[in-house]
Motif scaffolding. Structure first.
Motif, PDB file in Angstrom:
ATOM      1  N   ALA A  34      42.491  -5.141  -8.772  1.00  0.00           N
ATOM      2  CA  ALA A  34      42.884  -3.799  -9.233  1.00  0.00           C
ATOM      3  C   ALA A  34      44.390  -3.749  -9.454  1.00  0.00           C
ATOM      4  O   ALA A  34      44.869  -3.171 -10.433  1.00  0.00           O
ATOM      5  N   LEU A  35      45.107  -4.400  -8.546  1.00  0.00           N
ATOM      6  CA  LEU A  35      46.579  -4.434  -8.640  1.00  0.00           C
ATOM      7  C   LEU A  35      47.008  -5.144  -9.925  1.00  0.00           C
ATOM      8  O   LEU A  35      47.840  -4.644 -10.681  1.00  0.00           O
ATOM      9  N   GLN A  37      45.186  -5.696 -12.558  1.00  0.00           N
ATOM     10  CA  GLN A  37      44.715  -4.930 -13.712  1.00  0.00           C
ATOM     11  C   GLN A  37      45.697  -3.806 -14.041  1.00  0.00           C
ATOM     12  O   GLN A  37      46.025  -3.574 -15.195  1.00  0.00           O
ATOM     13  N   ARG A  38      46.145  -3.136 -12.980  1.00  0.00           N
ATOM     14  CA  ARG A  38      47.086  -2.035 -13.191  1.00  0.00           C
ATOM     15  C   ARG A  38      48.413  -2.547 -13.719  1.00  0.00           C
ATOM     16  O   ARG A  38      48.995  -1.981 -14.632  1.00  0.00           O
ATOM     17  N   GLU A  39      48.863  -3.689 -13.145  1.00  0.00           N
ATOM     18  CA  GLU A  39      50.128  -4.258 -13.619  1.00  0.00           C
ATOM     19  C   GLU A  39      50.025  -4.652 -15.084  1.00  0.00           C
ATOM     20  O   GLU A  39      50.936  -4.412 -15.871  1.00  0.00           O
ATOM     21  N   HIS A  41      47.922  -3.346 -17.199  1.00  0.00           N
ATOM     22  CA  HIS A  41      47.829  -2.088 -17.952  1.00  0.00           C
ATOM     23  C   HIS A  41      49.229  -1.505 -18.191  1.00  0.00           C
ATOM     24  O   HIS A  41      49.562  -1.097 -19.302  1.00  0.00           O
TER      25      HIS A  41
END
Lengths: 161, 301
Positions: A34-35, A37-39, A41
């Motif tokens: 998730a981390l 993916q967010r980075e 994004h």
């Protein structure tokens, strides 16, 4: 207090190893994914924003240039129109002057002609009257044609006006 | 950051709890007995847990022997609190993982856990071990959070720190030792790993060099083990001693000063709980990184 309890060592090791296995699968991997993916994004979003900013700046510059060229064009068109109007005005004035001249000269000629005609008529009348008067005076009929020629000669010798 | 009204209340409870425990000890101990020794007894592992108004006997298992080693797998106080720490850790981190997987925007517990996860990844694993070390991240994260949870459990009333027991820290250090060796072997191969034990000196010097290098391998995890154990025990000893002063002087006039000091030390303990979890993780990662980098340098030559 420093004695080692082998049972506790066994329990700690077992607990820890199980914890690593379970947490790796159910906690760390999803959290790290998730981390990332967010980075990713955020990275993509920033890149996109950067790109959009560049695009906007490019468009703004383009619009500014268009505006400037439109301004120049407008100025040019106004200047040309003004010149054209000036030219047209001059031409029209010229034409009008010419036409006025023509009309005036035409009128003058007509007047001259009318005057000449009137004078000629007047002369004729005068000659006839003179002949008539002279005939009456002389009480004899003169040869009209002969005397007419005489009167005409007299009239011709007179100044035109 | 970590000190709010709740933790203050906890500290007060903790202090009250300790007073009761110490009072019990004072009653049990003989008038002329060594008060300090009796107090230290409270930090030891035991076969019972205390709760407000009583205590509970934990299950005993008959010990068995393997290779001359007597193993007693009875569930002691420290085993129980270690499991409690593990259970809390499972609940909290899995909830955080579910929360973070659902939405791109981290909130609440997901955000809290992620702050530490990101810190361990970006400030501990990456600088010490490089990108190749990210595969050991689950191990490092588990180490950090497990130690932190065990440390924090010692601060709540009637709680106990399993990390204040040398058997627990020894086990963690042994695992760290194995991970340090494994990561070095994996990065450079077993041959390179053995070559490194010679220190790169002339073969004549190997008889001196190899024992030194091997000793070096063991001192690092040994320091990890002792550091964590001593820090966690030390704090508790200070707190118990402060409370013990009241009974030593046999005067309630000492109590306000003692409780004040205990509250202050408890706040320090809260900080130390985080600090020691971080140091253990950081040093493990550093030692692993040293091995990995040494192996990678070999590859480049």
């Amino acid at each position: 207090m420093l004695e080692i309890n082998p049972g506790l060592v066994v329990w700690t090791t077992v607990t820890f190893v199980l914890l690593v296995i379970v947490l790796k699968k159910f906690a760390w991997k999803p959290i790290l994914d998730a981390l990332e993916q967010r980075e990713e994004h955020i990275r993509v979003s920033i890149e996109r924003a950067e790109h959009a900013k560049g695009e906007a700046e490019r468009l703004l510059e383009q619009h500014r240039q268009q505006l400037a060229s439109a301004e120049t064009d407008a100025q040019k068109i106004i200047k040309e129109s003004r010149e054209l109007a000036q030219k047209l005005k001059a031409e029209m004035e010229e034409t009008a002057k010419k036409q006025a001249h023509a009309i005036v000269s035409q009128a003058k000629a007509e007047i001259e002609r009318d005057k000449d005609a009137a004078l000629a008529q007047l002369r004729g009348e005068v000659a006839d009257l003179a002949i008539l008067a002279a005939g009456k005076i002389l009480n004899e009929s003169l040869d009209a044609n002969k005397h007419r020629k005489l009167v005409d000669d007299v009239l011709k010798s007179l100044p035109k006006n | 950051m970590f000190i709010n009204s709740d933790s203050l209340e906890t500290i007060q409870h903790s202090a009250a709890d300790t007073v009761q425990a110490v009072a019990q000890t004072a009653e049990h101990g003989e008038a002329g007995g060594n008060l300090f020794t009796e107090l230290l007894h409270h930090l030891k592992d035991s076969h019972e847990i205390e709760y407000p108004g009583g205590h509970l006997e934990l299950p005993h298992f008959p010990p068995f022997e393997i290779g001359g080693l007597t193993i007693d797998l009875s569930i002691t106080k420290h085993v129980l609190f270690m499991w409690l720490a593990a259970a809390i850790l499972l609940l909290v981190t899995i909830k955080a993982a579910k929360k973070n997987s659902k939405s791109l925007i981290p909130k609440g517990i997901g955000n809290l856990i992620e702050v530490f996860v990101q810190f361990i990844r970006d400030e501990v694993a990456l600088p010490n071990m490089g990108k190749g070390g990210l595969r050991y991240l689950p191990y490092l994260l588990t180490t950090f959070f497990f130690i932190l949870a065990m440390n924090l459990l010692g601060l709540i009333p009637y709680g106990a720190s399993a990390t204040g027991n040398i058997s627990v820290t020894l086990s963690l250090a042994v695992i760290a030792f194995i991970m340090i060796q494994l990561s070095a072997i994996k990065a450079g191969g077993f041959g390179n790993y053995l070559k490194h034990l010679t220190g790169g000196v002339h073969p004549m010097l190997w008889p001196i060099m190899i024992p030194i290098e091997v000793l070096g391998l063991f001192t690092k995890p040994f320091a990890l083990c002792i550091r964590l154990y001593a820090n966690m025990t030390g704090g508790h000893i200070v707190i118990v001693s402060m409370i013990g002063l009241i009974f030593l002087f046999k005067s309630y006039l000492i109590a306000p000063a003692s409780v004040g000091f205990v509250a202050a030390i408890n706040m320090l303990e809260l900080f130390v709980a985080f600090l020691q979890a971080y140091i253990f993780t950081m040093l493990t990662s550093l030692f692993m990184g040293l091995g990995i980098k040494a192996a990678e340098e070999h590859h480049h030559h």
